[in-house]
Motif scaffolding. Sequence first.
Motif, PDB file in Angstrom:
ATOM      1  N   VAL A 165      45.329  28.614 -32.719  1.00  0.00           N
ATOM      2  CA  VAL A 165      44.312  29.268 -33.533  1.00  0.00           C
ATOM      3  C   VAL A 165      44.891  30.386 -34.391  1.00  0.00           C
ATOM      4  N   GLY A 166      46.178  30.650 -34.265  1.00  0.00           N
ATOM      5  CA  GLY A 166      46.824  31.683 -35.057  1.00  0.00           C
ATOM      6  C   GLY A 166      48.291  31.779 -34.680  1.00  0.00           C
ATOM      7  N   THR A 167      49.010  32.665 -35.336  1.00  0.00           N
ATOM      8  CA  THR A 167      50.419  32.863 -35.016  1.00  0.00           C
ATOM      9  C   THR A 167      50.549  33.418 -33.600  1.00  0.00           C
ATOM     10  N   ASP A 168      51.318  32.719 -32.752  1.00  0.00           N
ATOM     11  CA  ASP A 168      51.469  33.119 -31.351  1.00  0.00           C
ATOM     12  C   ASP A 168      50.124  33.292 -30.669  1.00  0.00           C
ATOM     13  N   THR A 215      48.017  34.819 -26.032  1.00  0.00           N
ATOM     14  CA  THR A 215      48.451  35.549 -27.217  1.00  0.00           C
ATOM     15  C   THR A 215      49.732  36.308 -26.915  1.00  0.00           C
ATOM     16  N   ARG A 216      50.710  36.160 -27.792  1.00  0.00           N
ATOM     17  CA  ARG A 216      51.979  36.863 -27.577  1.00  0.00           C
ATOM     18  C   ARG A 216      52.048  38.105 -28.455  1.00  0.00           C
ATOM     19  N   ARG A 217      52.391  39.195 -27.821  1.00  0.00           N
ATOM     20  CA  ARG A 217      52.673  40.449 -28.509  1.00  0.00           C
ATOM     21  C   ARG A 217      54.053  40.899 -28.071  1.00  0.00           C
ATOM     22  N   ASP A 224      57.332  40.552 -26.533  1.00  0.00           N
ATOM     23  CA  ASP A 224      57.858  39.579 -25.577  1.00  0.00           C
ATOM     24  C   ASP A 224      56.897  39.297 -24.426  1.00  0.00           C
ATOM     25  N   GLU A 225      55.619  39.691 -24.566  1.00  0.00           N
ATOM     26  CA  GLU A 225      54.673  39.515 -23.473  1.00  0.00           C
ATOM     27  C   GLU A 225      53.508  38.639 -23.901  1.00  0.00           C
ATOM     28  N   TRP A 226      53.108  37.749 -23.001  1.00  0.00           N
ATOM     29  CA  TRP A 226      51.941  36.904 -23.240  1.00  0.00           C
ATOM     30  C   TRP A 226      50.736  37.478 -22.502  1.00  0.00           C
ATOM     31  N   THR A 227      49.614  37.577 -23.205  1.00  0.00           N
ATOM     32  CA  THR A 227      48.370  38.031 -22.611  1.00  0.00           C
ATOM     33  C   THR A 227      47.413  36.855 -22.489  1.00  0.00           C
ATOM     34  N   VAL A 228      46.788  36.736 -21.324  1.00  0.00           N
ATOM     35  CA  VAL A 228      45.785  35.701 -21.079  1.00  0.00           C
ATOM     36  C   VAL A 228      44.396  36.335 -21.128  1.00  0.00           C
ATOM     37  N   SER A 229      43.552  35.840 -22.033  1.00  0.00           N
ATOM     38  CA  SER A 229      42.129  36.179 -22.026  1.00  0.00           C
ATOM     39  C   SER A 229      41.385  34.927 -21.583  1.00  0.00           C
ATOM     40  N   MET A 230      40.506  35.079 -20.609  1.00  0.00           N
ATOM     41  CA  MET A 230      39.962  33.895 -19.950  1.00  0.00           C
ATOM     42  C   MET A 230      38.479  34.061 -19.662  1.00  0.00           C
ATOM     43  N   ALA A 231      37.737  32.950 -19.794  1.00  0.00           N
ATOM     44  CA  ALA A 231      36.339  32.906 -19.367  1.00  0.00           C
ATOM     45  C   ALA A 231      36.058  31.515 -18.820  1.00  0.00           C
ATOM     46  N   ALA A 232      35.104  31.437 -17.913  1.00  0.00           N
ATOM     47  CA  ALA A 232      34.779  30.154 -17.285  1.00  0.00           C
ATOM     48  C   ALA A 232      33.278  29.956 -17.226  1.00  0.00           C
ATOM     49  N   GLY A 233      32.886  28.704 -17.287  1.00  0.00           N
ATOM     50  CA  GLY A 233      31.498  28.322 -17.098  1.00  0.00           C
ATOM     51  C   GLY A 233      31.390  27.391 -15.908  1.00  0.00           C
ATOM     52  N   GLY A 234      31.170  27.961 -14.725  1.00  0.00           N
ATOM     53  CA  GLY A 234      30.998  27.171 -13.513  1.00  0.00           C
ATOM     54  C   GLY A 234      32.248  26.504 -13.002  1.00  0.00           C
ATOM     55  N   HIS A 235      33.409  26.929 -13.485  1.00  0.00           N
ATOM     56  CA  HIS A 235      34.654  26.257 -13.136  1.00  0.00           C
ATOM     57  C   HIS A 235      35.455  27.074 -12.114  1.00  0.00           C
ATOM     58  N   ALA A 236      36.322  26.374 -11.385  1.00  0.00           N
ATOM     59  CA  ALA A 236      37.174  27.028 -10.389  1.00  0.00           C
ATOM     60  C   ALA A 236      38.243  27.870 -11.071  1.00  0.00           C
ATOM     61  N   PRO A 237      38.680  28.963 -10.436  1.00  0.00           N
ATOM     62  CA  PRO A 237      39.716  29.805 -11.032  1.00  0.00           C
ATOM     63  C   PRO A 237      41.066  29.089 -11.066  1.00  0.00           C
TER      64      PRO A 237
END
Length: 255
Positions: A61-64, A130-132, A134-147
Amino acid sequence: MLARHRAEVAQDQAVALARTLQDTLLPPALPTIPGLDLAAVYRPAGDGSQVGGDFYDVFQVGTDDWVVVLGDVCGKGVRAAVVTSLVRHTLRAVTVMEADPARVLHTLNAVMLDSREDDRFCTVILIRLTRRADEWTVSMAAGGHAPPLLVRGGEIESVPFEAGSLMGVFDDAEYTSTTFALQAGDALLLHTDGSSEGRSGASFFGDERLRESARRYARTPELMVNGVLADVLEFQDGVASDDIALVAVSVPSPG
């Protein structure tokens, strides 16, 4: 003999048709993501003669900036395929305009409710990587799903997680985004319930077996998804009681 031959041919054709349709609901190949390793597997239930409800997708969806989606639509067959197609295309469209995973799922839920013709629903987990520097950040959301399972330092660690409401069921559904860093050497496994709920008689494969299998095969994403799938199938004598979809992503260790 002729009737038996015709039945076998019809069954083979049904399986081939189901697999062809299923292939249109999954990405033809996973993208190459600089700085990440990625792998995925899908295994239909039984003999594969029906289109399953499990799906996954990975897109940029975008660069890194990448999105990984895993979900499970209630039911099987053509109607489940229609819902799967709606979910995948909606998520691809919305994530281009909206960065917050929770807001993306709110929009998907509204679209599913507006398009609902029967009682079908789904579970979804969406992570944005998303990479900033040398680090990758995870943004996460779920709809009724297992972690997802996070393997860090050879052990399974918990991730900040809110299960959220089932998709396409409630007008007042709530979804929450959580964020954490994916460090060098970390591996993240997304899975549908066909893995933990794989049955052998009255027994389930279960969360503990799943966690141990993920930990054991965490050296690479490809090894992880194939190893976990093999363990789940072995537990069920080679025949999956439900569809299984697995996606693994890791940050390679330096050197």
